[in-house]
Design a protein around this motif. Structure first.
Motif, short mmCIF file in Angstrom:
data_model
loop_
_atom_site.label_atom_id
_atom_site.label_comp_id
_atom_site.label_asym_id
_atom_site.label_seq_id
_atom_site.Cartn_x
_atom_site.Cartn_y
_atom_site.Cartn_z
N TYR A 1 -7.10 -4.85 -3.18
CA TYR A 1 -7.73 -3.65 -2.63
C TYR A 1 -9.24 -3.82 -2.73
O TYR A 1 -9.79 -4.03 -3.81
CB TYR A 1 -7.30 -2.40 -3.39
CG TYR A 1 -7.68 -1.12 -2.67
CD1 TYR A 1 -6.93 -0.67 -1.60
CD2 TYR A 1 -8.79 -0.38 -3.07
CE1 TYR A 1 -7.27 0.50 -0.93
CE2 TYR A 1 -9.13 0.79 -2.41
CZ TYR A 1 -8.37 1.22 -1.33
OH TYR A 1 -8.71 2.37 -0.67
N GLU B 1 -5.62 4.04 2.42
CA GLU B 1 -6.34 4.37 1.19
C GLU B 1 -5.41 5.09 0.21
O GLU B 1 -5.50 4.87 -1.01
CB GLU B 1 -7.55 5.25 1.53
CG GLU B 1 -8.58 4.53 2.40
CD GLU B 1 -9.53 5.51 3.07
OE1 GLU B 1 -9.49 6.71 2.73
OE2 GLU B 1 -10.32 5.07 3.95
N SER C 1 -10.84 4.84 -2.87
CA SER C 1 -9.49 4.92 -3.41
C SER C 1 -9.09 6.38 -3.59
O SER C 1 -9.83 7.15 -4.20
CB SER C 1 -9.41 4.18 -4.75
OG SER C 1 -8.14 4.33 -5.33
N ALA D 1 -13.62 -0.08 0.13
CA ALA D 1 -12.76 1.02 0.59
C ALA D 1 -12.61 2.05 -0.51
O ALA D 1 -12.39 1.70 -1.67
CB ALA D 1 -11.39 0.48 0.99
#
Length: 595
Positions: free
Chosen positions: A582, A506, A588, A586
């Motif tokens: 990305y 991340e 960041s 998820a």
């Protein structure tokens, strides 16, 4: 000297006390939740690596220490110890219990070996294929423990067959005859006590000529301590041992339920990234199956070349008459299979339930088409692989296996009950409760790192690694994991590293699967040492191997495994999960790391 002996005796106790005291300034001086969680993390990591306490006992420490430090309430941390993973594990163990109880695993293994022929190279490939297939559904440890006695019997029979050939040649040159070379006794375990005493390493036979020959061989080797007739026999035994150990581990890569590290990863990933919904039984199989096949074939070539040589012309020569050695090998496998008798109804039912479970797993949400999970679209995400495992697992306790009868006072035999495919007592004997607790401790540790902010802190500190090429980051993490898992248990290694690798991905703004997938697969590559993996220890206990043999063979397979995983993560796995972007599911941390 006496003090040193006391230190040696109480070394584990001293290590525990030393670790707790030396790291204590961390929470006392810094007085932050991150520091307190780091203290727990370091203590657990050291205890796992050194095994100062049993692994499952160490896994209970987060449940004790997090409430004391005020990181997670006791009720909350207790819920971390039982997740969806445990329900999946229970269903899988029900299947494994029935397979082993009714000897279906032996039938599958022997049948697959019979199909590939008796040439040593093909025989080895047959053992590796059958072992890998079984380890997809059974634990690596139980698979190795089941197949190894069969491989040992075949190895001993091969050596015995060669002894008979030499005995025949000797009697021919001496002008006498040998009325038949039989191999039945060693298979059926009916050799005489005289033969057992004279030829312990090699199964005996009934004819006197072979006894005399075996006696002479033992006498010739007594001075050197060598229990093998030739160096080739010794190499064959080594090859058989290592092919069982390594293929039982390689096969476990292909399914989520194949090894505990896969299960731990899947549960950690689904909890940390609940919006992804991309890791399930079907998707995991499609991404790992090609890698496992490549690793298995390359491992077979490597082991064959290392111990027996790899003669391609000899392997593929058609129409060649089988040697006595090959006939003996085929005979022992055939007789072992015949001992099982005709397939029983319990085996058929177990096989059907096994196929049903696998089919439901694959078709639940295959990805390229809609699966049966759309029937429950109103409750999206409610039905998981553990639902399937529990559904089929409960059937093993319901379906009758045999009728129980009793004799009345009048002599009449009547049925009074039935026995299911498995009983609760049998299930308990197979259920790895230590793994269940260990995994639960890992989940609690991950929750503590997230709630305390330690994960975010680690991610910020690791963000400078983003300047390195992605392939180098993945390679370094894979090599670190592969090295660490040689000295620590596989579940402990992956449980410890997942909370660290996730924030790393991340922080550098890379799809977490890019780093987590190869690291998880490399956790299983514990091939170097006997103590690195239970299958390694099982085959090492047969006495054919030295540590240096396992190191030489395992080093090559470690390199092959890491190389194939790196190849897969940059080729066929990329389009499956769109790794080059990305994902929205998820979080960041990139904005938090910028000045």
């Amino acid at each position: 000297m006496k003090l040193f002996s006391y230190i040696l005796v109480y070394r584990k106790f001293l290590l525990i006390a030393f670790t707790l005291l030396v790291l204590l300034p961390l929470p006392i001086i810094l007085r932050t939740k991150e520091a307190e969680c780091a203290y727990v993390l370091f203590v657990v990591a050291i205890f796992w690596l050194t095994e100062a306490l049993p692994l499952s006992v160490t896994a209970l420490l987060p449940g004790l220490m997090f409430p004391l430090f005020g990181i997670i309430p006791s009720k909350t941390v207790a819920s971390s110890y039982f997740k969806d993973f445990h329900l999946l594990l229970i269903g899988v163990i029900c299947l494994a219990t029935s397979i082993e109880k009714w000897n279906l695993h032996r039938r599958i293994a022997l049948r697959m070996v019979m199909m590939v022929g008796v040439n040593p190279a093909w025989l080895t490939l047959g053992f590796m294929s059958s072992t890998a297939f079984l380890s997809m559904w059974l634990s690596n440890t139980s698979t190795a423990a089941m197949v190894m006695p069969i491989a040992e019997a075949v190895s001993q029979q091969i050596m015995s067959a060669e002894a008979e050939v030499e005995a025949t040649q000797m009697t021919y040159f001496n002008g006498s005859t040998n009325n038949g070379l039989e191999i039945d006794e060693s298979v059926n375990g009916e050799e005489t006590n005289e033969s057992k005493e004279k030829t312990k390493p090699v199964p005996g036979h009934s004819n006197d000529t072979e006894k005399n020959s075996s006696k002479m061989e033992v006498e010739q080797n007594a001075g050197t301590g060598n229990k093998y007739r030739t160096e080739k026999d010794h190499m064959m035994c080594k090859l058989m041992c290592l092919c069982i150990a390594y293929s039982s581990t390689i096969g476990g890569l292909t399914t989520i339920t194949g090894t505990s590290t896969n299960l731990i990863f899947a549960e950690h990933f689904n909890i940390r990234y609940p919006d992804c919904r991309c890791i399930n039984f079907g998707s995991w199989f499609m991404l790992t199956f090609p890698a496992a096949i490549i690793i298995l074939l390359l491992s077979w070539i490597w082991l064959q070349w290392l111990f027996l040589g790899f003669n391609v012309k000899e392997m593929f020569k058609c129409g060649k008459t089988k040697t006595f050695r090959q006939k003996a090998c085929a005979e022992v496998i055939k007789q072992e299979y015949q001992k099982l008798g005709p397939i029983r109804s319990q085996e058929i039912v177990t096989l059907v339930l096994f196929l049903v479970m696998a089919l439901l797993w694959f078709s639940r949400d295959p990805g390229f088409i809609s699966g049966w999970s759309v029937l429950f679209s109103e409750y999206l995400g409610f039905v998981t692989d553990s639902t399937v495992a529990l559904l089929v697992g409960l059937l093993f306790f319901l379906i009758p296996a045999k009728t129980l009868t009793k004799t009345t006072p009048t002599g009449e035999i009547i049925a009074f009950d039935y026995s299911p495919l498995i009983t609760w007592k049998e299930f308990q004997s197979f259920m790895p409760w230590d793994i269940a607790i260990l995994v639960g401790g890992g989940f609690a540790l991950a929750d503590g790192c997230e709630i305390s902010g330690l994960s975010k802190w680690i991610g910020n500190k690791l963000s400078p690694l983003g300047s390195l090429p992605l392939w180098l980051i993945i390679l370094l993490s894979s090599l670190i994991v592969t090295s660490l898992t040689e000295v620590a248990s596989n579940p402990a290694t992956i449980t410890l590293l997942l909370p660290i690798l996730s924030p790393l991905a991340e922080a550098i703004h890379v799809n977490p699967l890019y780093i987590l997938l190869p690291s998880t697969l490399c956790t299983s590559f514990a091939f170097l040492l006997p103590v690195a993996n239970p299958p390694n220890a099982i085959v090492f206990s047969y006495g054919h191997l030295k540590v240096i043999d396992m190191v030489k063979a395992g080093l090559g397979i470690n390199i092959v495994g890491v190389a194939v995983v790196m190849l897969g993560i940059f080729t066929w796995i990329v389009p499956m999960f769109d790794l080059n972007t990305y994902p929205s599911w998820a979080p960041s941390l990139i904005n938090q790391t910028m000045p």
